[in-house]
Design an enzyme around this catalytic site. Structure first.
Site, PDB file in Angstrom:
ATOM      1  N   CYS A  44      47.736  37.374  38.005  1.00  0.00           N
ATOM      2  CA  CYS A  44      46.765  38.314  37.647  1.00  0.00           C
ATOM      3  C   CYS A  44      46.261  38.747  39.109  1.00  0.00           C
ATOM      4  O   CYS A  44      45.381  39.539  39.245  1.00  0.00           O
ATOM      5  CB  CYS A  44      45.587  37.921  36.660  1.00  0.00           C
ATOM      6  SG  CYS A  44      46.252  37.804  35.149  1.00  0.00           S
ATOM      7  N   ASP A  46      44.022  36.470  40.971  1.00  0.00           N
ATOM      8  CA  ASP A  46      43.041  35.798  41.584  1.00  0.00           C
ATOM      9  C   ASP A  46      43.207  34.744  40.583  1.00  0.00           C
ATOM     10  O   ASP A  46      43.542  34.744  39.256  1.00  0.00           O
ATOM     11  CB  ASP A  46      41.827  36.456  41.503  1.00  0.00           C
ATOM     12  CG  ASP A  46      41.416  37.345  42.525  1.00  0.00           C
ATOM     13  OD1 ASP A  46      41.638  37.004  43.594  1.00  0.00           O
ATOM     14  OD2 ASP A  46      40.938  38.513  42.085  1.00  0.00           O
ATOM     15  N   CYS A  71      41.831  36.770  47.628  1.00  0.00           N
ATOM     16  CA  CYS A  71      41.411  37.775  49.016  1.00  0.00           C
ATOM     17  C   CYS A  71      40.254  37.002  49.694  1.00  0.00           C
ATOM     18  O   CYS A  71      39.688  35.833  49.191  1.00  0.00           O
ATOM     19  CB  CYS A  71      41.044  39.132  48.727  1.00  0.00           C
ATOM     20  SG  CYS A  71      39.768  39.231  47.354  1.00  0.00           S
ATOM     21  N   CYS A 115      35.141  38.623  42.145  1.00  0.00           N
ATOM     22  CA  CYS A 115      35.302  37.306  42.643  1.00  0.00           C
ATOM     23  C   CYS A 115      34.064  36.683  42.464  1.00  0.00           C
ATOM     24  O   CYS A 115      34.226  35.329  42.092  1.00  0.00           O
ATOM     25  CB  CYS A 115      35.426  37.446  44.121  1.00  0.00           C
ATOM     26  SG  CYS A 115      37.086  38.550  44.656  1.00  0.00           S
TER      27      CYS A 115
END
Ligand code: FES
Length: 285
Positions: A44, A46, A71, A115
């Protein structure tokens, strides 16, 4: 888990995000951890693995380390999370929200808020595992197959962050950001949260009612507006009789013997005055 760094130049990151991306704190894995939390998957895009050392006497988090695949903002958010939870008790740590993580970072681009959510999820997962409270996976209803996002997560994140659009849900959870087939379900969940529940369009009181219409409306208001609120606090209401404008009720459940009983009855009367007729009075039978 391998750390993968992507270019950070395409997003407008804060100084703190860049700092924690370039020199992340608490990277790695604690040897013999007391708690492990894992969320996301590499498929996916992350993933985060959080390991904790917990003082069993005080329930305080003595150390926290992370490994992440993602990221710059995933790395910075994970690093921020570990900094925020170290030294806190488990209960204190659980109060940390994804907004706290974003705030610690001086903000995140809205498209990257997922995130910060990933950080709080990993923490919850670690603590739930530590406490042995893990729910069977079958209990989770997956709404977005592309990113394995459950209905429970969508509801929780939407309510905690006041999200009202599918785009916002995608920013915070990724749900809806793939094939898009789950978008109608996400829309239905958002409608349910924000339009069926307390923030509904305010109903208006009709101008003139026959007796039968009035009785039906009183029953309707009790069922849809009053009973759910009482039940949410462990109480309940029984409609005993309606004589003209006098509504006779019984309070049930936690409402019985409650010191705030008079206030509850007054609240019920006010709601019926607002939605049915100004002449309504309420009595306990
Ligand atoms: S199922 Fe949600 S984006 Fe594909």
């Amino acid at each position: 888990m391998t750390m993968v760094y992507y270019r950070s130049t395409m997003w407008d990151y804060t100084k703190k995000v860049k700092e924690l991306f370039l020199k992340p704190k608490n990277v790695g894995e604690i040897e013999n951890p007391d708690a492990v939390g894992e969320v996301g998957s590499m498929i996916c895009g992350d993933a985060l693995r959080l390991t904790l050392k917990i003082d069993k006497e005080t329930n305080k988090i003595r150390d926290a380390k992370f490994q992440t695949f993602g990221c710059a903002s995933a790395i910075a958010s994970s690093s921020a999370l570990t900094e925020l939870i170290k030294g806190k008790t488990l209960d204190e740590a659980l109060k940390i929200t994804n907004q706290d993580i974003a705030k610690y970072l001086g903000g995140l681009p809205k498209e990257k808020m997922h995130c910060s959510v990933m950080g709080t999820e990993a923490l919850e997962d670690a603590i739930v595992n530590f406490r042995g409270e893990k729910k069977p996976e079958a209990e989770e209803k997956i709404v977005c197959e592309c990113f394995e996002v459950s209905e429970e997560k969508i509801r929780k994140v939407a309510i905690e962050n006041h999200l009202t659009t599918v785009e916002e849900i995608t920013n915070y959870t990724k749900a809806g950001g793939g094939c898009g087939s789950c978008i109608p379900v996400i829309e239905a969940i958002l409608r349910d949260i924000w339009f069926v529940k307390p923030i509904t369009e305010k109903p208006t009181r009709p101008k003139k009612l026959t007796n039968l219409q009035k009785i039906a409306l009183i029953q309707d208001v009790i069922e849809k507006e009053i009973r759910p609120r009482l039940q949410a606090d462990g109480g309940d209401i029984e409609l005993i009789d309606i004589e003209g404008n006098k509504v006779v009720i019984g309070l049930r459940g936690m409402c019985v013997g409650c010191l705030m009983g008079d206030v509850t009855v007054k609240g019920i009367e006010d709601k019926l005055k607002e939605l049915v007729s100004e002449d309504i009075t309420v009595e306990v039978g």
